[in-house]
Design an enzyme around this catalytic site. Structure first.
Site, PDB file in Angstrom:
ATOM      1  N   LYS A  80      30.531  37.875  25.387  1.00 59.35           N
ATOM      2  CA  LYS A  80      30.571  36.669  26.235  1.00 59.35           C
ATOM      3  C   LYS A  80      30.333  35.425  25.375  1.00 59.35           C
ATOM      4  O   LYS A  80      29.557  35.463  24.416  1.00 59.35           O
ATOM      5  CB  LYS A  80      29.487  36.800  27.308  1.00 59.35           C
ATOM      6  CG  LYS A  80      29.598  35.794  28.427  1.00 59.35           C
ATOM      7  CD  LYS A  80      28.547  36.093  29.502  1.00 59.35           C
ATOM      8  CE  LYS A  80      28.571  35.090  30.631  1.00 59.35           C
ATOM      9  NZ  LYS A  80      27.612  35.381  31.698  1.00 59.35           N
ATOM     10  N   SER A 145      29.591  35.241  36.433  1.00 57.29           N
ATOM     11  CA  SER A 145      30.156  34.405  35.413  1.00 57.29           C
ATOM     12  C   SER A 145      30.756  35.151  34.214  1.00 57.29           C
ATOM     13  O   SER A 145      31.503  34.535  33.451  1.00 57.29           O
ATOM     14  CB  SER A 145      29.065  33.456  34.895  1.00 57.29           C
ATOM     15  OG  SER A 145      28.054  34.166  34.217  1.00 57.29           O
ATOM     16  N   SER A 166      25.779  38.141  37.250  1.00 58.37           N
ATOM     17  CA  SER A 166      26.957  37.837  36.423  1.00 58.37           C
ATOM     18  C   SER A 166      27.576  39.011  35.676  1.00 58.37           C
ATOM     19  O   SER A 166      28.670  38.883  35.143  1.00 58.37           O
ATOM     20  CB  SER A 166      26.633  36.730  35.426  1.00 58.37           C
ATOM     21  OG  SER A 166      26.802  35.508  36.067  1.00 58.37           O
TER      22      SER A 166
HETATM   23  N1  GLN Z   1      26.374  33.390  40.564  1.00 61.76           N
HETATM   24  C1  GLN Z   1      25.072  33.136  40.051  1.00 61.76           C
HETATM   25  C2  GLN Z   1      24.895  31.699  39.639  1.00 61.76           C
HETATM   26  O1  GLN Z   1      25.847  30.982  39.613  1.00 61.76           O
HETATM   27  C3  GLN Z   1      24.756  34.092  38.956  1.00 61.76           C
HETATM   28  C4  GLN Z   1      25.238  33.673  37.634  1.00 61.76           C
HETATM   29  C5  GLN Z   1      24.722  34.542  36.530  1.00 61.76           C
HETATM   30  O2  GLN Z   1      24.235  35.639  36.747  1.00 61.76           O
HETATM   31  N2  GLN Z   1      24.799  34.014  35.315  1.00 61.76           N
HETATM   32  O3  GLN Z   1      23.824  31.287  39.337  1.00 61.76           O
END
Ligand code: GLN
Length: 503
Positions: A80, A145, A166
């Site tokens: 990532k 994400s 994510s």
């Molecule tokens: N959807 C969640 C957020 O936007 C989780 C994102 C994540 O786990 N990095 O905070």
């Protein structure tokens, strides 16, 4: 040359060991997949293939001599974009990357993501046009994400990070396995943090065996990260023997599984509810004991998340001021024609230009929650931390009193990932109304709030559905290996019951 690289690390390993395939075949195929699927926007940067020549040769030599370093020796891994590693701009490796490389992995590139990990849609990429597309049907989102990591995993193996879903949600959208380890189990040295008390690094794979291989290589204390500790020294963990890799597989017979009343919410999609029911009945058939439990504070996991996380994010991101590092506008340059040139204007302009919409939302919300608008400037944030403490106590009490091994949970309220055009055009959709997106984290915010390990497993119960679905198993803090063993048993059970996703 092989036409297709095996999609699990274990099977690739086997072919390499038997000499049926060469390391260079696998790397060639990985690069040709990256190229042929470039329209899915999975990668932000791709490493120059020539740079791997020596690594490939050395790895091949190890296989020829039967001295391979690990399950990932000679295998391509995508990372990532939130990690730093040598070869692009930084000149050091994040600890997890160093460990992967020391075990022979070949890092092929950095994957697309929602900026700073903020988002569930994979639509807030590093460049506005780079919406990550689902490999099953490119009209749909891949989840976020860790959107690019999910797409890369569909034809290989990769790493994501998880603050509140994510790795789990993209795994759900793309029919993959993912693991969100216990907080502090993997070093985050070299990871750009979104929310310091929630972020963890997690593997995304095509089998539960592979989750274990990657977790095992990457976990362990690190003197560069004071949050990353030696778990065998934590006295509060229930069963020390569950902390380390142990070759014995466990049996599902007598496994104690918690069925949490608060997970059965009205918004849960029917297909998802049926999957939970199917899972309960196959577990029961194996002799597992299903125990109904209540954890009433679970309903506060999401409000907790969207209070503490933006506060931590706004604080973490305050360093991006265009002065020390990051995006800059040279003073006096043509690009900087603003009449005002003082420091605060400059910082404001840098942050307004460089941050995307979702990041601005989180920073504004975080700063508001930490602001002097409240009597005690950070009272809401302190309150959210109290909620977290109470929720942890309640969860641990339920796990301990009922001697539970795991609880099972859905990953997502809805099954199908949303269509990209619907999100772009819908006035009530996520781009215009962030609450739509916040609700998507209902189930996945919990493991991060508690710091516990959670594994997402894909399910394809009927071939007529275009997209697979999934479920999650969650364990007790620190019992990551125990959870992995249960996941491996469940994996074979899914195959026997024809609920597995074909790879
Ligand atoms: N959807 C969640 C957020 O936007 C989780 C994102 C994540 O786990 N990095 O905070």
């Amino acid at each position: 040359m092989a036409t297709n690289i095996p999609r699990t690390l274990k099977s690739a390993q086997q072919l390499l060991r038997q000499g049926q395939i060469r390391v260079s075949d696998i790397i060639d195929q990985a690069y040709s997949n990256i190229q042929s699927k470039s329209h899915l926007n999975a990668f932000v940067n791709v490493q120059d293939k020539q740079k791997h020549a020596q690594q490939i040769e050395e790895s091949q030599k190890r296989y020829s001599e039967g001295k391979q370093l690990s399950d990932i020796d000679g295998l391509p891994i995508a990372i990532k974009h939130t990690f730093i590693f040598q070869g692009f701009t930084p000149n050091i490796d994040a600890t997890v990357i160093r460990k992967l490389k020391q075990n022979g992995a070949i890092i092929v590139g950095k994957t697309n993501m929602d900026e700073f990990g903020m988002g569930s849609l994979g639509m807030y990429g590093y460049n506005d046009k780079k919406i990550t597309r689902n490999p099953i049907d490119e009209e749909y989102i891949a989840g976020g994400s860790s959107s690019g990591s999910a797409v890369a995993t569909k034809s290989g193996y990769s790493l994501g990070t998880d603050t509140g879903g994510s790795v789990s949600y993209p795994a759900h959208c793309c029919g993959l396995y993912s693991m969100k380890p216990s907080y502090g189990r993997l070093s985050r040295f070299g990871q750009i943090l979104y929310s310091s008390s929630n972020d963890v690094i997690g593997p995304m794979t095509n089998s539960s065996d592979d989750l274990e291989s990657l977790f095992d290589i990457m976990q362990g204390e690190d003197s560069n990260d004071s949050n990353c500790i030696n778990f065998s020294n934590i006295s509060k963990i229930r069963h020390q023997d569950r902390l380390t890799k142990n070759p014995e597989n466990i049996s599902l017979q007598n496994l104690r599984v918690g069925i949490v009343q608060e997970f059965d919410i009205a918004e849960l999609d029917n297909r998802n509810r049926t999957i939970q029911d199917n899972l309960k009945s196959i577990l029961k058939d194996q002799g597992a004991q299903l125990i109904n439990v209540q954890i009433p504070l679970i309903k506060y996991a999401l409000p907790f998340y969207f209070t503490l996380v933006p506060a931590e994010a706004s604080s973490n991101l305050s360093r991006y001021d265009g002065i020390k590092y990051g995006y800059q506008i040279p003073i006096g340059s043509q690009a900087n024609t603003s009449a005002k040139q003082d420091l605060f204007d400059y910082i404001e302009r840098v942050r307004s230009e460089a941050f995307g919409i979702n990041v601005k939302r989180r920073v504004l919300l975080g700063n508001f929650l930490l602001s002097s608008r409240f009597e005690d400037y950070n009272e809401k944030v302190i309150e959210s931390q109290r909620v977290r403490r109470l929720l942890i106590q309640q969860y641990c009490k339920v796990m301990e009193e009922n001697q539970l091994d795991i609880i099972i949970s859905p990953v997502s309220i809805g099954i199908e990932p949303p269509k990209i055009n619907d999100i772009l055009n819908d006035n009530k959709g996520a781009q215009k109304n962030p609450v739509f997106e916040y609700k998507m984290d209902y189930f996945t915010a919990l493991p991060n709030c508690l710091g516990i390990p959670a594994i997402t497993m894909p399910v394809q119960e009927c071939k007529t559905y275009k997209f697979p679905s999934s479920f999650m198993i969650q364990g007790y803090f620190g019992e990551d290996y125990h959870l992995l063993k249960i996941a491996k048993e469940l994996d074979s059970l899914l195959r026997i019951n024809k609920l597995n996703v074909e790879i």
